[in-house]
Design a protein around this motif. Sequence first.
Motif, PDB file in Angstrom:
ATOM      1  N   ILE A   1       0.872  -1.167   0.000  1.00  0.00           N
ATOM      2  CA  ILE A   1       0.000   0.000   0.000  1.00  0.00           C
ATOM      3  C   ILE A   1       0.912   1.220   0.000  1.00  0.00           C
ATOM      4  N   ASP A   2       0.341   2.411  -0.138  1.00  0.00           N
ATOM      5  CA  ASP A   2       1.178   3.588  -0.351  1.00  0.00           C
ATOM      6  C   ASP A   2       2.273   3.761   0.701  1.00  0.00           C
ATOM      7  N   PRO A   3       2.016   3.564   2.019  1.00  0.00           N
ATOM      8  CA  PRO A   3       3.113   3.788   2.964  1.00  0.00           C
ATOM      9  C   PRO A   3       3.906   2.537   3.321  1.00  0.00           C
ATOM     10  N   LEU A   4       3.588   1.358   2.765  1.00  0.00           N
ATOM     11  CA  LEU A   4       4.193   0.116   3.244  1.00  0.00           C
ATOM     12  C   LEU A   4       4.730  -0.725   2.084  1.00  0.00           C
ATOM     13  N   ASP A   5       5.984  -1.192   2.223  1.00  0.00           N
ATOM     14  CA  ASP A   5       6.614  -2.114   1.282  1.00  0.00           C
ATOM     15  C   ASP A   5       6.993  -3.404   2.005  1.00  0.00           C
ATOM     16  N   LEU A   6       6.959  -4.504   1.270  1.00  0.00           N
ATOM     17  CA  LEU A   6       7.473  -5.785   1.747  1.00  0.00           C
ATOM     18  C   LEU A   6       8.840  -6.014   1.128  1.00  0.00           C
ATOM     19  N   VAL A   7       9.818  -6.363   1.963  1.00  0.00           N
ATOM     20  CA  VAL A   7      11.183  -6.606   1.501  1.00  0.00           C
ATOM     21  C   VAL A   7      11.543  -8.059   1.798  1.00  0.00           C
ATOM     22  N   VAL A   8      11.989  -8.795   0.786  1.00  0.00           N
ATOM     23  CA  VAL A   8      12.448 -10.173   0.964  1.00  0.00           C
ATOM     24  C   VAL A   8      13.829 -10.294   0.320  1.00  0.00           C
ATOM     25  N   LEU A   9      14.679 -11.116   0.905  1.00  0.00           N
ATOM     26  CA  LEU A   9      16.024 -11.270   0.385  1.00  0.00           C
ATOM     27  C   LEU A   9      16.585 -12.633   0.769  1.00  0.00           C
ATOM     28  N   ALA A  10      17.502 -13.123  -0.060  1.00  0.00           N
ATOM     29  CA  ALA A  10      18.114 -14.421   0.186  1.00  0.00           C
ATOM     30  C   ALA A  10      19.456 -14.475  -0.529  1.00  0.00           C
ATOM     31  N   VAL A  11      20.395 -15.205   0.069  1.00  0.00           N
ATOM     32  CA  VAL A  11      21.685 -15.444  -0.566  1.00  0.00           C
ATOM     33  C   VAL A  11      22.177 -16.823  -0.149  1.00  0.00           C
ATOM     34  N   HIS A  12      22.766 -17.529  -1.092  1.00  0.00           N
ATOM     35  CA  HIS A  12      23.421 -18.806  -0.802  1.00  0.00           C
ATOM     36  C   HIS A  12      24.832 -18.734  -1.360  1.00  0.00           C
ATOM     37  N   GLN A  13      25.819 -19.046  -0.502  1.00  0.00           N
ATOM     38  CA  GLN A  13      27.211 -18.984  -0.912  1.00  0.00           C
ATOM     39  C   GLN A  13      27.912 -20.298  -0.573  1.00  0.00           C
ATOM     40  N   GLN A  14      28.800 -20.692  -1.442  1.00  0.00           N
ATOM     41  CA  GLN A  14      29.601 -21.886  -1.212  1.00  0.00           C
ATOM     42  C   GLN A  14      31.044 -21.592  -1.587  1.00  0.00           C
ATOM     43  N   GLN A  15      31.950 -21.967  -0.682  1.00  0.00           N
ATOM     44  CA  GLN A  15      33.379 -21.766  -0.910  1.00  0.00           C
ATOM     45  C   GLN A  15      34.112 -22.986  -0.364  1.00  0.00           C
ATOM     46  N   GLY A  16      34.541 -23.868  -1.254  1.00  0.00           N
ATOM     47  CA  GLY A  16      35.163 -25.106  -0.819  1.00  0.00           C
ATOM     48  C   GLY A  16      34.171 -25.932  -0.015  1.00  0.00           C
ATOM     49  N   PRO A  17      34.563 -26.385   1.185  1.00  0.00           N
ATOM     50  CA  PRO A  17      33.646 -27.174   2.013  1.00  0.00           C
ATOM     51  C   PRO A  17      32.643 -26.339   2.800  1.00  0.00           C
ATOM     52  N   HIS A  18      32.732 -25.013   2.698  1.00  0.00           N
ATOM     53  CA  HIS A  18      31.893 -24.139   3.512  1.00  0.00           C
ATOM     54  C   HIS A  18      30.688 -23.644   2.707  1.00  0.00           C
ATOM     55  N   THR A  19      29.526 -23.668   3.337  1.00  0.00           N
ATOM     56  CA  THR A  19      28.315 -23.131   2.726  1.00  0.00           C
ATOM     57  C   THR A  19      27.611 -22.215   3.713  1.00  0.00           C
ATOM     58  N   GLU A  20      26.852 -21.278   3.181  1.00  0.00           N
ATOM     59  CA  GLU A  20      26.089 -20.343   4.008  1.00  0.00           C
ATOM     60  C   GLU A  20      24.843 -19.923   3.253  1.00  0.00           C
ATOM     61  N   THR A  21      23.732 -19.906   3.969  1.00  0.00           N
ATOM     62  CA  THR A  21      22.477 -19.425   3.403  1.00  0.00           C
ATOM     63  C   THR A  21      21.858 -18.436   4.376  1.00  0.00           C
ATOM     64  N   VAL A  22      21.497 -17.261   3.874  1.00  0.00           N
ATOM     65  CA  VAL A  22      20.829 -16.236   4.689  1.00  0.00           C
ATOM     66  C   VAL A  22      19.501 -15.896   4.031  1.00  0.00           C
ATOM     67  N   LEU A  23      18.422 -15.960   4.821  1.00  0.00           N
ATOM     68  CA  LEU A  23      17.084 -15.613   4.363  1.00  0.00           C
ATOM     69  C   LEU A  23      16.560 -14.468   5.218  1.00  0.00           C
ATOM     70  N   GLY A  24      15.845 -13.525   4.605  1.00  0.00           N
ATOM     71  CA  GLY A  24      15.357 -12.391   5.368  1.00  0.00           C
ATOM     72  C   GLY A  24      14.024 -11.877   4.878  1.00  0.00           C
ATOM     73  N   ILE A  25      13.298 -11.261   5.793  1.00  0.00           N
ATOM     74  CA  ILE A  25      12.033 -10.615   5.474  1.00  0.00           C
ATOM     75  C   ILE A  25      11.921  -9.358   6.323  1.00  0.00           C
ATOM     76  N   ALA A  26      11.326  -8.308   5.757  1.00  0.00           N
ATOM     77  CA  ALA A  26      11.230  -7.035   6.469  1.00  0.00           C
ATOM     78  C   ALA A  26      10.046  -6.240   5.945  1.00  0.00           C
ATOM     79  N   GLY A  27       9.646  -5.274   6.726  1.00  0.00           N
ATOM     80  CA  GLY A  27       8.645  -4.308   6.311  1.00  0.00           C
ATOM     81  C   GLY A  27       9.249  -2.918   6.304  1.00  0.00           C
ATOM     82  N   LYS A  28       8.996  -2.168   5.253  1.00  0.00           N
ATOM     83  CA  LYS A  28       9.503  -0.796   5.142  1.00  0.00           C
ATOM     84  C   LYS A  28       8.321   0.162   5.181  1.00  0.00           C
ATOM     85  N   ILE A  29       8.334   1.076   6.134  1.00  0.00           N
ATOM     86  CA  ILE A  29       7.252   2.042   6.317  1.00  0.00           C
ATOM     87  C   ILE A  29       7.736   3.417   5.869  1.00  0.00           C
ATOM     88  N   HIS A  30       7.026   4.026   4.937  1.00  0.00           N
ATOM     89  CA  HIS A  30       7.358   5.363   4.455  1.00  0.00           C
ATOM     90  C   HIS A  30       6.633   6.383   5.335  1.00  0.00           C
TER      91      HIS A  30
END
Length: 335
Positions: free
Chosen positions: A221-250
Amino acid sequence: MNAQDIHFSQFGNSPLNLNPALTGMFGGDMRFVGNYRSQWNDVPVSYLTFSGAFDMKFDKFCSNHDQWAGGLLFNYDVAGDSKLHLAQLAANVSYTHRVNTKNFLSLGLQLSGYQRGFKTEDLRFDSQWNGRTYDPSRNALINENFANTNYFFGDFSVGLNWHYQKPKSQSQWNPQNRTKLDVGVSVFHINQPDQTFYEDQVQCDCYMRYAIHGMGTFRLIDPLDLVVLAVHQQQGPHTETVLGIAGKIHLDQRLARQLNILLGINVRLGDRDPLDAFIPNIEVQYNAWRVGLSYDVNVSDFNIATNRFGGPELSLQYIFVKPRLDLFRNCNPIY
């Protein structure tokens, strides 16, 4: 020596570290970004990471054609009693192809030079044990022979990003599109440089790092946004996954008084524990300035050592836009 690259919980606020193709992917002319992270100060091995970046667009602001952009990146990381440190200076360049008013494809390249080293003054060795206590006067008996405590190496990385934006998703006084999505993939250390401190030893190649990311903002809606984000990284034997959700209020959408606040939560999934950390975060944006603060709450088995303390992280961003007569028109084709 094999290890992971530096990484930030607020990965979306360190775009040049995430993907070279994100160079120039913002609304404005020039962007300055700073990141600071302090981790595990209550355990023997603590980490401190700093990152500073600058990128800009080379084409005319109101051009409806493809776009070139470039940037500079500096990273510094130090850890432990040995003060094991890594300094990186990188140059980024990207090319964005305008498919149509909604879709853009970007290809990015990063060329980096690294300086890695450590100090031995605060290290302790078994030869300094006199049978009863630690004896610092026995330094002459140290059998460790470090031929080199500093070395330099270079490498290159590439990335690809797809940017989608929904035209006419602006607020009444905000010329930028509020519904937008970035999905990309990047590969770092393609040449796998040697990282060994020892001469005439088996070569220790740097693992390539693969990253897949997605970051989206959707106007609800006009004053509110939904923010979603994700990243998956792998380096050799190491892996990492970050997931996120947020609300942005104008809170204020008037020109030159734009104010919004973001409240969110990220979770990090580890390579050994299904759930490594909860990461609450808050972000405040006022006109061209944006400040983000997050804190890692460690919940993996390592919390025996950390007592659930992870690390605070701070991000700061400033976007410069050249003054123009047509203030109410978003003439930049991207964002």
